[in-house]
Write a protein that holds these residues in place. Structure first.
Motif, PDB file in Angstrom:
ATOM      1  N   ASN A 173       9.012  16.524  -6.319  1.00  0.00           N
ATOM      2  CA  ASN A 173       7.627  16.199  -5.955  1.00  0.00           C
ATOM      3  C   ASN A 173       7.595  15.137  -4.847  1.00  0.00           C
ATOM      4  N   ALA A 174       7.240  15.566  -3.636  1.00  0.00           N
ATOM      5  CA  ALA A 174       7.275  14.666  -2.478  1.00  0.00           C
ATOM      6  C   ALA A 174       6.161  13.620  -2.533  1.00  0.00           C
ATOM      7  N   GLU A 175       5.040  13.935  -3.200  1.00  0.00           N
ATOM      8  CA  GLU A 175       3.921  12.982  -3.281  1.00  0.00           C
ATOM      9  C   GLU A 175       4.335  11.740  -4.081  1.00  0.00           C
ATOM     10  N   ALA A 176       5.016  11.960  -5.215  1.00  0.00           N
ATOM     11  CA  ALA A 176       5.476  10.834  -6.027  1.00  0.00           C
ATOM     12  C   ALA A 176       6.503  10.004  -5.246  1.00  0.00           C
ATOM     13  N   ALA A 177       7.373  10.685  -4.488  1.00  0.00           N
ATOM     14  CA  ALA A 177       8.369   9.979  -3.681  1.00  0.00           C
ATOM     15  C   ALA A 177       7.675   9.084  -2.649  1.00  0.00           C
ATOM     16  N   ARG A 178       6.620   9.594  -2.050  1.00  0.00           N
ATOM     17  CA  ARG A 178       5.912   8.825  -1.018  1.00  0.00           C
ATOM     18  C   ARG A 178       5.238   7.591  -1.617  1.00  0.00           C
ATOM     19  N   TYR A 179       4.598   7.764  -2.774  1.00  0.00           N
ATOM     20  CA  TYR A 179       3.990   6.597  -3.433  1.00  0.00           C
ATOM     21  C   TYR A 179       5.067   5.567  -3.811  1.00  0.00           C
ATOM     22  N   GLY A 180       6.220   6.063  -4.282  1.00  0.00           N
ATOM     23  CA  GLY A 180       7.313   5.154  -4.604  1.00  0.00           C
ATOM     24  C   GLY A 180       7.750   4.357  -3.394  1.00  0.00           C
ATOM     25  N   ALA A 181       7.808   5.024  -2.233  1.00  0.00           N
ATOM     26  CA  ALA A 181       8.199   4.346  -0.989  1.00  0.00           C
ATOM     27  C   ALA A 181       7.145   3.332  -0.562  1.00  0.00           C
ATOM     28  N   ILE A 182       5.872   3.681  -0.727  1.00  0.00           N
ATOM     29  CA  ILE A 182       4.777   2.745  -0.379  1.00  0.00           C
ATOM     30  C   ILE A 182       4.899   1.470  -1.210  1.00  0.00           C
ATOM     31  N   LEU A 183       5.139   1.664  -2.535  1.00  0.00           N
ATOM     32  CA  LEU A 183       5.257   0.507  -3.429  1.00  0.00           C
ATOM     33  C   LEU A 183       6.497  -0.316  -3.090  1.00  0.00           C
ATOM     34  N   TYR A 184       7.582   0.364  -2.728  1.00  0.00           N
ATOM     35  CA  TYR A 184       8.805  -0.374  -2.423  1.00  0.00           C
ATOM     36  C   TYR A 184       8.667  -1.149  -1.116  1.00  0.00           C
ATOM     37  N   ALA A 185       7.971  -0.555  -0.148  1.00  0.00           N
ATOM     38  CA  ALA A 185       7.797  -1.211   1.156  1.00  0.00           C
ATOM     39  C   ALA A 185       7.012  -2.516   1.023  1.00  0.00           C
ATOM     40  N   ARG A 186       6.216  -2.646  -0.063  1.00  0.00           N
ATOM     41  CA  ARG A 186       5.396  -3.856  -0.244  1.00  0.00           C
ATOM     42  C   ARG A 186       6.200  -5.034  -0.801  1.00  0.00           C
ATOM     43  N   ARG A 187       7.435  -4.793  -1.217  1.00  0.00           N
ATOM     44  CA  ARG A 187       8.254  -5.897  -1.740  1.00  0.00           C
ATOM     45  C   ARG A 187       8.399  -6.983  -0.672  1.00  0.00           C
ATOM     46  N   LYS A 188       8.507  -8.240  -1.108  1.00  0.00           N
ATOM     47  CA  LYS A 188       8.515  -9.368  -0.166  1.00  0.00           C
ATOM     48  C   LYS A 188       9.942  -9.805   0.174  1.00  0.00           C
ATOM     49  N   ASP A 189      10.117 -10.186   1.457  1.00  0.00           N
ATOM     50  CA  ASP A 189      11.400 -10.747   1.867  1.00  0.00           C
ATOM     51  C   ASP A 189      11.405 -12.254   1.606  1.00  0.00           C
ATOM     52  N   GLY A 190      12.464 -12.946   2.065  1.00  0.00           N
ATOM     53  CA  GLY A 190      12.612 -14.380   1.789  1.00  0.00           C
ATOM     54  C   GLY A 190      11.491 -15.226   2.379  1.00  0.00           C
ATOM     55  N   ALA A 191      10.847 -14.727   3.422  1.00  0.00           N
ATOM     56  CA  ALA A 191       9.757 -15.482   4.059  1.00  0.00           C
ATOM     57  C   ALA A 191       8.392 -15.045   3.523  1.00  0.00           C
ATOM     58  N   GLY A 192       8.374 -14.170   2.504  1.00  0.00           N
ATOM     59  CA  GLY A 192       7.104 -13.741   1.917  1.00  0.00           C
ATOM     60  C   GLY A 192       6.445 -12.584   2.644  1.00  0.00           C
ATOM     61  N   ARG A 193       7.154 -11.975   3.605  1.00  0.00           N
ATOM     62  CA  ARG A 193       6.586 -10.837   4.342  1.00  0.00           C
ATOM     63  C   ARG A 193       6.941  -9.537   3.621  1.00  0.00           C
ATOM     64  N   PRO A 194       6.109  -8.472   3.774  1.00  0.00           N
ATOM     65  CA  PRO A 194       6.460  -7.172   3.190  1.00  0.00           C
ATOM     66  C   PRO A 194       7.781  -6.669   3.772  1.00  0.00           C
ATOM     67  N   LEU A 195       8.560  -5.976   2.965  1.00  0.00           N
ATOM     68  CA  LEU A 195       9.874  -5.480   3.384  1.00  0.00           C
ATOM     69  C   LEU A 195       9.763  -4.559   4.599  1.00  0.00           C
ATOM     70  N   CYS A 196       8.834  -3.605   4.532  1.00  0.00           N
ATOM     71  CA  CYS A 196       8.635  -2.632   5.623  1.00  0.00           C
ATOM     72  C   CYS A 196       7.151  -2.367   5.791  1.00  0.00           C
ATOM     73  N   ASP A 197       6.777  -1.804   6.959  1.00  0.00           N
ATOM     74  CA  ASP A 197       5.362  -1.537   7.240  1.00  0.00           C
ATOM     75  C   ASP A 197       4.917  -0.172   6.735  1.00  0.00           C
ATOM     76  N   THR A 198       5.861   0.803   6.669  1.00  0.00           N
ATOM     77  CA  THR A 198       5.471   2.170   6.307  1.00  0.00           C
ATOM     78  C   THR A 198       6.457   2.748   5.295  1.00  0.00           C
ATOM     79  N   PRO A 199       6.013   3.776   4.538  1.00  0.00           N
ATOM     80  CA  PRO A 199       6.950   4.434   3.609  1.00  0.00           C
ATOM     81  C   PRO A 199       8.105   5.102   4.353  1.00  0.00           C
ATOM     82  N   GLU A 200       7.848   5.575   5.584  1.00  0.00           N
ATOM     83  CA  GLU A 200       8.910   6.203   6.377  1.00  0.00           C
ATOM     84  C   GLU A 200       9.986   5.180   6.738  1.00  0.00           C
ATOM     85  N   GLU A 201       9.548   3.958   7.081  1.00  0.00           N
ATOM     86  CA  GLU A 201      10.510   2.936   7.482  1.00  0.00           C
ATOM     87  C   GLU A 201      11.438   2.562   6.320  1.00  0.00           C
TER      88      GLU A 201
END
Length: 671
Positions: free
Chosen positions: A450-478
């Motif tokens: 299911n590609a839709e669930a994979a995409r939501y998973g990527a969106i949620l993962y991209a929101r994780r914060k780095d050491g400076a408090g910024r989101p890990l990535c801007d897009t699920p593709e990234e």
């Protein structure tokens, strides 16, 4: 009806992996007739097996009754050890002290499982020490309610196993539970390592028992009345009955079968074979047409066992590896494994909108939660596997169901995440989350779940914060590209770790060196570095076509991904041979006495050659019987002697001898 010949006989090969169960129909005359895949169902393995076999039979006109042999490889034992799973067992140490638990990582492997020390054991010449089982007898009524099996290791049991046998008979009589004795698994000295191997075997018995029982039940119900074989870690075949008692020998079964399959498919005598599954990547080197066996015993999950197996380097890296962040850097890198998660795309394929709805809810929330994109569900193993849980573990286990539940709703505190991890380690609970397989669905490289669930998973993962408090990535593709690139990079590194280790270098340290890292990334300053590998890379596994051409490019070597790469293990399972061996030791406890120790037989002689002849005759009978149990009626037996002697003042002085008998042959087939 055409006349039956061995060449025309149809064989069914099976491989039960962590994610998929594969099936292949093969004959010597026609090669691969058909192949199919089905998802592995850990709660009832027969479901995955029947799915693959029914599909393959539906695609062909083969009558199930025409199948003359069924042979199976499995990564279940390997995965269980890599992920630290298995039943709770008791270790009975005869003649050892508590200090021995500190050796060979035995204490680490045992964890919180109980251990009982009793007096006994033997010396190097097989002479008994005072033996007392009273402490064990007192403990058995309580222990039998808390564990799934027993492991028994006695001091110098490889010289005389009578105390192990006495303990085994006592435990079986009083509890009815499975018992593994160390002398059944290895004839090598080193008690703590033999005990470690025995502990792991005892833990795996219930798992392999369920696999064999499920397979036999399905085959019988499907009208396939053929012998069932299992691949061992050295690539040899043994009967299912044989494998049930010695499941530790099936560690690296899948990888060993894949090597046999790789050589059959490519015809290459010299190659690097890398097999990527859902949980692990297994890398080995083919030299002159044969995989090298590890003389020190197979290492799996960080434990060095005494199991003779292919010199396979197993890494916790696969398409379903847990994606996590290396938080030590300001710009966090992506780490993969070693734990396997159920990919979100697969979870949604099996459980539908329930998964998507929770992922959407989490994605709409204003802030990212630490438990976003994570689910837990029961594996469905039998209830007795949950014995010995703590109060907190039992309470949480009671709330987890076969339907996936999001961790942000299931857990009331972050500390409960540790409790979930313990339930996962016991093999009772599956965790689901974002994996490289999900990243490939986002990037369009895979489309089986299911590609839709994979995409939501990527969106949620991209929101994780780095050491400076910024989101890990801007897009699920990234974030998906970064995950894919991390798998290519790590896959290249594990291939290099293996080839450096085969060349006698320290694999991980050499790969971590700046020059090798510079060669992998293609960076160069005034000085650049290039890698040169002397043989092609064979990429195996269902996802090999997705990853391995890029791995070959990074390593600068030719990469071959065979047509039937997705069923290499199942194919390797049917083209192998039965091979078993036994050994005897001859020592000199006193001048003029030659003591033969062959399994459970201990006998003294006054003439060296008579002791040798007796050892050879005894082993010939033992190995012939073992070969019958292992599944061949046409065993060729070979015997080797290794005699150690010294010359003192022109006189030859006998020290010791080892005699080994090996039997090999094609497995018996139904006529």
């Amino acid at each position: 009806m055409s006349e039956f010949t061995t060449e025309s006989a149809i064989f069914l090969g099976l491989d039960t992996g962590g994610t998929y169960t594969d099936a292949v129909l093969w004959s010597e005359q026609r090669g691969v007739i058909a192949k199919a895949k089905s998802l592995t169902t850990r709660h009832d393995l027969s479901v995955g097996i029947s799915g693959a076999v029914k599909r393959i039979i539906a695609e062909t006109s083969v009558n199930p009754a025409e199948i003359r042999l069924v042979s199976m490889s499995t990564t279940l034992a390997t995965n269980a050890l890599v992920e630290g799973q298995g039943g709770r067992i008791v270790l009975v140490m005869v003649g050892f002290s508590k200090a021995d638990l500190e050796k060979a990582d035995l204490g680490t492997a045992l964890g919180s499982d109980p251990v009982i020390f009793i007096p006994g054991g033997h010396d190097v010449y097989g002479r008994a020490q005072p033996f007392d089982t009273s402490a064990l007898s007192e403990a058995l009524p309580q222990l039998m309610r808390e564990v799934t099996g027993f492991a028994v290791c006695a001091y110098f049991a490889v010289r005389n196993p009578e105390h192990e046998i006495a303990v085994r008979d006592l435990v079986r009589r009083e509890t009815g539970l499975p018992v593994t004795c160390s002398h059944e698994l290895s004839a090598k000295l080193n008690g703590p390592r033999r005990a470690l191997t025995t502990v792991l075997n005892a833990r795996l018995i219930a798992m392999i028992d369920r696999l064999v029982a499920a397979t036999e039940g399905f085959l019988d119900g499907s009208g396939i009345h053929a012998p069932l074989m299992v691949v061992r870690g050295d690539g040899a075949l043994v009967s299912a009955v044989f494998a049930r008692h010695r499941p530790i020998e099936t560690i690296l079964s899948g990888p060993a079968a894949s090597l046999v399959g790789a050589r059959y498919m490519t015809g290459l005598d010299n190659a690097i074979v890398s097999d990527i599954g859902g949980t692990t990547t297994d890398v080995a080197v083919l030299n002159k047409g044969r995989p090298r066996l590890d003389p020190n015993g197979a290492t799996v999950g960080g434990f060095r066992t005494m199991v003779e197996a292919v010199a396979m380097h197993t890494f916790g890296l696969g398409g379903d590896s847990e994606v996590s962040l290396d938080d030590n850097a300001m710009v966090p890198g992506i780490k993969l494994g070693p734990r396997r998660l159920v990919p979100l795309s697969l979870l949604a394929a099996n459980h539908g909108s329930l998964v998507i709805d929770h992922l959407m809810r989490q994605a709409k929330a204003g802030t990212a939660g630490r438990l976003d994109g994570r689910f837990a569900l029961l594996t469905g193993v039998p209830a007795q596997m949950a014995s010995g849980l703590s109060k907190n573990e039992a309470e949480l286990y009671g709330r987890i169901t076969t339907e996936p539940q999001p961790l942000d709703r299931l857990l009331s505190s972050i500390s409960q995440a540790t409790t979930v991890n313990r339930l996962v380690a016991r093999g009772l609970v599956h965790l689901s989350g974002f994996t490289p397989s999900d990243a490939c669905h986002v990037l369009g490289l895979q489309n089986n779940w299911n590609a839709e669930a994979a995409r939501y998973g990527a969106i949620l993962y991209a929101r994780r914060k780095d050491g400076a408090g910024r989101p890990l990535c801007d897009t699920p593709e990234e974030v998906s590209h970064r995950t894919y690139d991390a798998l290519i990079r790590r896959s290249s590194e594990v291939v290099l770790e293996t080839v450096f280790a085969e060349d006698g270098l320290e694999g991980p340290e050499t790969v971590a060196s700046p020059l090798v890292q510079r060669a992998l990334t293609g960076q160069s300053g005034i000085a650049g570095a290039k890698l040169d590998i002397d043989r092609p890379l064979i990429g195996l596994g269902a996802s090999a076509p997705v990853y391995y051409p890029a791995v070959g490019d990074m390593l600068g070597t030719e990469c071959i991904v065979p047509v039937d790469t997705d069923v290499a293990n199942a194919l390797g399972a049917v083209v192998g041979q039965v091979r078993v061996s036994v050994e005897a030791h001859i020592s000199q406890p006193a001048e003029g006495i030659f003591r033969v120790m062959a399994g459970e037989i201990v006998r003294d002689f006054q003439i060296e050659e008579e002791s040798m002849a007796f050892a050879e005759t005894t082993l010939e009978h033992q190995v012939a019987q073992l070969a019958l149990e292992a599944g061949t009626d046409e065993a060729q037996i070979s015997i080797t002697r290794d005699v150690s002697a010294a010359t003192v003042e022109d006189q030859r002085k006998f020290i010791e001898a080892v005699v080994i008998a090996t039997a090999s042959g094609r497995p018996r087939i139904a006529h």
